[in-house]
Enzyme design. Structure first.
Site, PDB file in Angstrom:
ATOM      1  N   THR A 124       0.563  -1.176   0.344  1.00  0.00           N
ATOM      2  CA  THR A 124      -0.169   0.316   0.187  1.00  0.00           C
ATOM      3  C   THR A 124       0.823   1.147  -0.292  1.00  0.00           C
ATOM      4  O   THR A 124       1.935   1.275   0.485  1.00  0.00           O
ATOM      5  CB  THR A 124      -0.697   0.495   1.194  1.00  0.00           C
ATOM      6  OG1 THR A 124      -1.555   1.490   1.332  1.00  0.00           O
ATOM      7  CG2 THR A 124      -0.138  -0.292   2.475  1.00  0.00           C
ATOM      8  N   GLU A 126       0.228   3.638   2.192  1.00  0.00           N
ATOM      9  CA  GLU A 126       0.410   3.809   3.264  1.00  0.00           C
ATOM     10  C   GLU A 126       1.757   3.637   3.926  1.00  0.00           C
ATOM     11  O   GLU A 126       2.192   4.817   4.917  1.00  0.00           O
ATOM     12  CB  GLU A 126      -0.508   3.591   4.277  1.00  0.00           C
ATOM     13  CG  GLU A 126      -2.083   3.877   4.187  1.00  0.00           C
ATOM     14  CD  GLU A 126      -1.339   5.072   4.893  1.00  0.00           C
ATOM     15  OE1 GLU A 126      -1.635   5.135   5.910  1.00  0.00           O
ATOM     16  OE2 GLU A 126      -2.572   6.048   4.326  1.00  0.00           O
ATOM     17  N   TYR A 148      -0.650   0.679  10.966  1.00  0.00           N
ATOM     18  CA  TYR A 148      -1.377  -0.145   9.288  1.00  0.00           C
ATOM     19  C   TYR A 148      -0.322  -0.448   8.578  1.00  0.00           C
ATOM     20  O   TYR A 148       0.658  -1.427   7.809  1.00  0.00           O
ATOM     21  CB  TYR A 148      -2.757   0.240   9.316  1.00  0.00           C
ATOM     22  CG  TYR A 148      -3.376   0.359   7.513  1.00  0.00           C
ATOM     23  CD1 TYR A 148      -3.673  -1.144   6.930  1.00  0.00           C
ATOM     24  CD2 TYR A 148      -3.060   0.538   6.637  1.00  0.00           C
ATOM     25  CE1 TYR A 148      -3.714  -1.220   6.082  1.00  0.00           C
ATOM     26  CE2 TYR A 148      -2.747   0.131   5.468  1.00  0.00           C
ATOM     27  CZ  TYR A 148      -3.912  -0.759   5.057  1.00  0.00           C
ATOM     28  OH  TYR A 148      -4.206  -0.775   3.197  1.00  0.00           O
ATOM     29  N   LYS A 152       2.260  -3.333   7.522  1.00  0.00           N
ATOM     30  CA  LYS A 152       2.207  -3.282   5.577  1.00  0.00           C
ATOM     31  C   LYS A 152       3.951  -3.663   5.554  1.00  0.00           C
ATOM     32  O   LYS A 152       3.881  -4.429   3.762  1.00  0.00           O
ATOM     33  CB  LYS A 152       1.335  -3.023   4.900  1.00  0.00           C
ATOM     34  CG  LYS A 152      -0.041  -2.497   5.305  1.00  0.00           C
ATOM     35  CD  LYS A 152      -0.204  -3.960   4.318  1.00  0.00           C
ATOM     36  CE  LYS A 152      -2.023  -4.611   4.294  1.00  0.00           C
ATOM     37  NZ  LYS A 152      -2.287  -5.373   3.114  1.00  0.00           N
TER      38      LYS A 152
HETATM   39  P1  NAP Z   1     -11.041  -4.512   3.379  1.00  0.00           P
HETATM   40  O1  NAP Z   1     -12.566  -4.217   2.022  1.00  0.00           O
HETATM   41  O2  NAP Z   1     -11.273  -4.447   3.948  1.00  0.00           O
HETATM   42  O3  NAP Z   1     -10.790  -6.163   3.046  1.00  0.00           O
HETATM   43  C1  NAP Z   1     -10.533  -7.106   3.539  1.00  0.00           C
HETATM   44  C2  NAP Z   1     -10.959  -8.828   3.432  1.00  0.00           C
HETATM   45  O4  NAP Z   1      -9.786  -9.011   4.386  1.00  0.00           O
HETATM   46  C3  NAP Z   1     -11.991  -8.690   4.545  1.00  0.00           C
HETATM   47  O5  NAP Z   1     -12.883 -10.064   3.161  1.00  0.00           O
HETATM   48  C4  NAP Z   1     -12.222  -9.498   5.722  1.00  0.00           C
HETATM   49  O6  NAP Z   1     -12.630 -10.385   6.030  1.00  0.00           O
HETATM   50  C5  NAP Z   1     -10.221  -9.620   5.200  1.00  0.00           C
HETATM   51  N1  NAP Z   1     -10.112  -9.850   6.582  1.00  0.00           N
HETATM   52  C6  NAP Z   1      -9.513  -9.265   7.158  1.00  0.00           C
HETATM   53  N2  NAP Z   1      -8.759  -9.766   8.690  1.00  0.00           N
HETATM   54  C7  NAP Z   1      -8.387 -11.195   8.179  1.00  0.00           C
HETATM   55  C8  NAP Z   1      -7.823 -12.006   9.215  1.00  0.00           C
HETATM   56  N3  NAP Z   1      -7.293 -12.042  10.222  1.00  0.00           N
HETATM   57  N4  NAP Z   1      -8.296 -13.405   8.426  1.00  0.00           N
HETATM   58  C9  NAP Z   1      -8.476 -13.290   7.574  1.00  0.00           C
HETATM   59  N5  NAP Z   1      -9.026 -12.387   6.454  1.00  0.00           N
HETATM   60  C10 NAP Z   1      -9.208 -11.123   7.140  1.00  0.00           C
HETATM   61  O7  NAP Z   1     -10.004  -4.063   2.315  1.00  0.00           O
HETATM   62  P2  NAP Z   1     -10.066  -4.172   0.210  1.00  0.00           P
HETATM   63  O8  NAP Z   1      -9.632  -2.054   0.313  1.00  0.00           O
HETATM   64  O9  NAP Z   1     -10.627  -4.401  -0.045  1.00  0.00           O
HETATM   65  O10 NAP Z   1      -8.364  -4.024   0.841  1.00  0.00           O
HETATM   66  C11 NAP Z   1      -7.546  -5.268   0.218  1.00  0.00           C
HETATM   67  C12 NAP Z   1      -5.970  -5.277   0.107  1.00  0.00           C
HETATM   68  O11 NAP Z   1      -5.848  -4.136  -0.188  1.00  0.00           O
HETATM   69  C13 NAP Z   1      -6.282  -5.057   1.994  1.00  0.00           C
HETATM   70  O12 NAP Z   1      -4.907  -5.790   2.297  1.00  0.00           O
HETATM   71  C14 NAP Z   1      -5.981  -3.519   2.366  1.00  0.00           C
HETATM   72  O13 NAP Z   1      -4.950  -3.116   3.326  1.00  0.00           O
HETATM   73  C15 NAP Z   1      -5.115  -3.472   0.873  1.00  0.00           C
HETATM   74  N6  NAP Z   1      -4.931  -2.205   0.018  1.00  0.00           N
HETATM   75  C16 NAP Z   1      -6.303  -1.682  -0.257  1.00  0.00           C
HETATM   76  C17 NAP Z   1      -6.697   0.290  -0.773  1.00  0.00           C
HETATM   77  C18 NAP Z   1      -8.119   0.483  -0.965  1.00  0.00           C
HETATM   78  O14 NAP Z   1      -7.679   1.782  -1.280  1.00  0.00           O
HETATM   79  N7  NAP Z   1      -8.509  -0.107  -1.590  1.00  0.00           N
HETATM   80  C19 NAP Z   1      -5.092   0.487  -1.182  1.00  0.00           C
HETATM   81  C20 NAP Z   1      -3.777  -0.131  -0.786  1.00  0.00           C
HETATM   82  C21 NAP Z   1      -3.579  -1.459  -0.485  1.00  0.00           C
HETATM   83  P3  NAP Z   1     -13.836  -9.826   6.396  1.00  0.00           P
HETATM   84  O15 NAP Z   1     -15.112  -9.564   5.749  1.00  0.00           O
HETATM   85  O16 NAP Z   1     -14.905 -11.211   7.546  1.00  0.00           O
HETATM   86  O17 NAP Z   1     -13.714  -8.925   7.410  1.00  0.00           O
HETATM   87  N1  GDD Z   2     -12.017   7.807   7.487  1.00  0.00           N
HETATM   88  C1  GDD Z   2     -11.918   8.588   7.691  1.00  0.00           C
HETATM   89  N2  GDD Z   2     -13.109   9.502   8.571  1.00  0.00           N
HETATM   90  N3  GDD Z   2     -10.954   9.472   6.979  1.00  0.00           N
HETATM   91  C2  GDD Z   2     -11.135  11.029   7.015  1.00  0.00           C
HETATM   92  C3  GDD Z   2     -12.251  11.429   7.780  1.00  0.00           C
HETATM   93  C4  GDD Z   2     -12.906  10.975   8.632  1.00  0.00           C
HETATM   94  O1  GDD Z   2     -14.247  11.043   8.799  1.00  0.00           O
HETATM   95  N4  GDD Z   2     -11.799  13.023   7.879  1.00  0.00           N
HETATM   96  C5  GDD Z   2     -11.154  13.161   6.849  1.00  0.00           C
HETATM   97  N5  GDD Z   2     -10.743  11.745   6.263  1.00  0.00           N
HETATM   98  C6  GDD Z   2      -8.855  11.549   6.493  1.00  0.00           C
HETATM   99  C7  GDD Z   2      -8.326  10.566   7.255  1.00  0.00           C
HETATM  100  O2  GDD Z   2      -7.386  11.513   7.525  1.00  0.00           O
HETATM  101  C8  GDD Z   2      -7.313  10.469   5.484  1.00  0.00           C
HETATM  102  O3  GDD Z   2      -6.344  11.443   5.609  1.00  0.00           O
HETATM  103  C9  GDD Z   2      -8.300  10.279   4.893  1.00  0.00           C
HETATM  104  O4  GDD Z   2      -8.902  10.921   5.125  1.00  0.00           O
HETATM  105  C10 GDD Z   2      -8.135   9.630   3.799  1.00  0.00           C
HETATM  106  O5  GDD Z   2      -8.770   8.153   4.929  1.00  0.00           O
HETATM  107  P1  GDD Z   2      -9.717   6.536   4.523  1.00  0.00           P
HETATM  108  O6  GDD Z   2     -10.867   6.616   3.369  1.00  0.00           O
HETATM  109  O7  GDD Z   2      -9.484   6.101   5.695  1.00  0.00           O
HETATM  110  O8  GDD Z   2      -8.303   5.772   4.011  1.00  0.00           O
HETATM  111  P2  GDD Z   2      -6.336   6.187   3.879  1.00  0.00           P
HETATM  112  O9  GDD Z   2      -5.553   6.772   2.771  1.00  0.00           O
HETATM  113  O10 GDD Z   2      -6.328   5.899   5.207  1.00  0.00           O
HETATM  114  O11 GDD Z   2      -6.280   4.301   3.898  1.00  0.00           O
HETATM  115  C11 GDD Z   2      -7.075   3.455   2.364  1.00  0.00           C
HETATM  116  O12 GDD Z   2      -5.770   3.434   1.781  1.00  0.00           O
HETATM  117  C12 GDD Z   2      -4.947   3.065   1.736  1.00  0.00           C
HETATM  118  C13 GDD Z   2      -4.015   3.265   1.032  1.00  0.00           C
HETATM  119  O13 GDD Z   2      -3.016   4.488   0.572  1.00  0.00           O
HETATM  120  C14 GDD Z   2      -6.933   2.471   3.534  1.00  0.00           C
HETATM  121  O14 GDD Z   2      -8.268   1.512   1.939  1.00  0.00           O
HETATM  122  C15 GDD Z   2      -5.632   1.457   3.131  1.00  0.00           C
HETATM  123  O15 GDD Z   2      -5.477  -0.191   3.678  1.00  0.00           O
HETATM  124  C16 GDD Z   2      -4.233   1.544   2.241  1.00  0.00           C
HETATM  125  O16 GDD Z   2      -3.571   0.840   2.479  1.00  0.00           O
END
Ligand code: NAP
Ligand code: GDD
Length: 329
Positions: A124, A126, A148, A152
């Protein structure tokens, strides 16, 4: 020969899009799911009769070995994680266990059961955290800002290490934020689109947010799962950034989302300190040049299209819920 894939985190946003993509390509798809009192299969409900779900946990080595033995997967996509940055300060130890050590457990299962399997790790942006350069690329140093991000970084290096130590075909996708109508409600984009829809339809009066100045490189999740798959189709494993190359503030997201339904965001958004994080990642902006050149990957959905797609989906969902309420009251 039909290819077999194992997806951990199949019930999540990305897992659901990736499962669709692989099924469309003719893969036999296995998904690791956690045992839960209430199933979390809502996002894959429409696929259930085409998937094989295996019970397992990233904290349980035995279950990961079993999943590899049963699936005999050719490709393993590790998407499972405690993925909400905000909560990682509340549960820092389990976040590290799942998001960091969990990667080693899965790599060990692959090494012992089927070392020829190809492995994708959901790394990620992050990891860049307090960024050392703009834009961020595969060579930018890491400086994570949350438990987190720290977990990662461990998972990232575990993946590199198993590639270098044992020759596993193991790749990191360093993905910048990607969103969709299937995004969890706790993430800022979906929190905004959900509130916009509820405010517009009289079900909420305000939206409380933290840092409005945070900048993110936001793309559409459907585009990003294609990039994950392409990484595993390369002859050699490697690490790739997937990003749009554009960055926008949370404020800009609000502006577009509210104005899409004819509302002025400033009348409804309230800054609330409870949503401000102990340490913030202020700016993320990715350089997807390597993925474009080597994988032929580029995102298709623009920022404005993404915001509007999410608001439209929530408008529809809220209006259906209201119609149901009215019909049953
Ligand atoms: P998500 O919607 O939060 O899905 C996370 C998944 O992980 C869910 O299926 C959850 O299962 C499962 N999980 C959590 N803890 C677990 C455990 N202990 N054992 C087995 N399964 C577990 O996340 P996403 O947005 O699809 O992201 C997918 C991956 O990409 C994650 O690793 C995230 O950190 C990474 N990532 C996401 C983004 C983004 O912007 N979306 C960006 C960079 C990296 P449950 O349904 O049971 O909770
Ligand atoms: N969630 C949330 N809620 N974020 C807020 C809020 C609020 O009320 N107000 C402001 N923010 C700001 C957070 O402080 C952050 O800077 C930004 O919005 C994005 O927050 P999130 O949507 O929670 O995502 P993230 O960037 O912290 O993390 C996501 O992206 C990562 C990749 O860069 C997640 O999907 C991570 O799993 C992923 O790795």
């Amino acid at each position: 020969m039909t290819k077999r894939a194992l997806i951990t985190g199949i019930t999540g946003q990305d897992g659901s899009y990736l499962a669709e993509l692989l099924l469309d390509k003719g893969y036999e798809v296995f998904g690791l799911v956690r045992r839960a009192a209430t199933p979390s299969t809502e996002r894959i409900e429409h696929l259930l009769d085409r998937l094989t779900l295996l019970v397992g946990e990233m904290t349980d080595q035995t279950s990961l070995i079993d999943a590899m033995e049963t699936s005999q997967a050719d490709e393993v996509f590790n998407l499972a994680a405690q993925s909400f940055v905000g909560d990682s300060w509340t549960v820092p130890i389990s976040t590290g266990d799942v998001d960091g050590l969990g990667v080693t457990r899965l790599l060990e299962a692959i090494r012992r059961v089927k070392p020829s399997a190809r492995f994708y790790q959901a790394a990620t942006s992050e990891m860049f955290g307090k960024v050392h350069e703009v834009p961020q690329s595969e060579t930018t140093p890491f400086h994570p800002r949350s438990p987190y991000g720290v977990g990662k970084v461990y998972g990232y290096y575990a993946t590199v290490n198993y590639r270098e130590s044992y020759g596993l075909h193991a790749s990191n996708g360093i993905l910048f934020n990607h969103e969709s109508p299937r995004r969890g409600l706790e993430f800022v984009t979906r929190k905004i689109s959900d509130h916009v829809a509820r405010i517009k339809q009289g079900k909420a009066t305000e939206l409380r947010l933290g840092n409005l100045d945070a900048k993110r490189d936001w793309g559409f999740a459907g585009d990003y799962v294609e990039g994950m798959w392409r990484m595993l189709q390369q002859d050699a494993a490697d690490d790739y950034v997937l990003a749009t190359g554009e960055t926008h503030t949370v404020r800009e997201f609000c502006e577009i989302a509210f104005s899409h339904v004819g509302l002025d965001w400033e009348k409804y958004v309230v800054v609330d300190e409870r949503f401000v994080r102990p340490a913030e990642v202020e700016l993320l902006l990715g350089d997807p040049g390597k993925a474009k050149e080597r994988l032929g990957w580029q995102p298709q959905v623009t920022f404005a299209e993404l915001v509007e797609m999410m608001v439209d989906a929530d408008m529809q969902r809220v209006s259906k819920a209201i119609a149901f309420e009215n019909a049953t009251s």
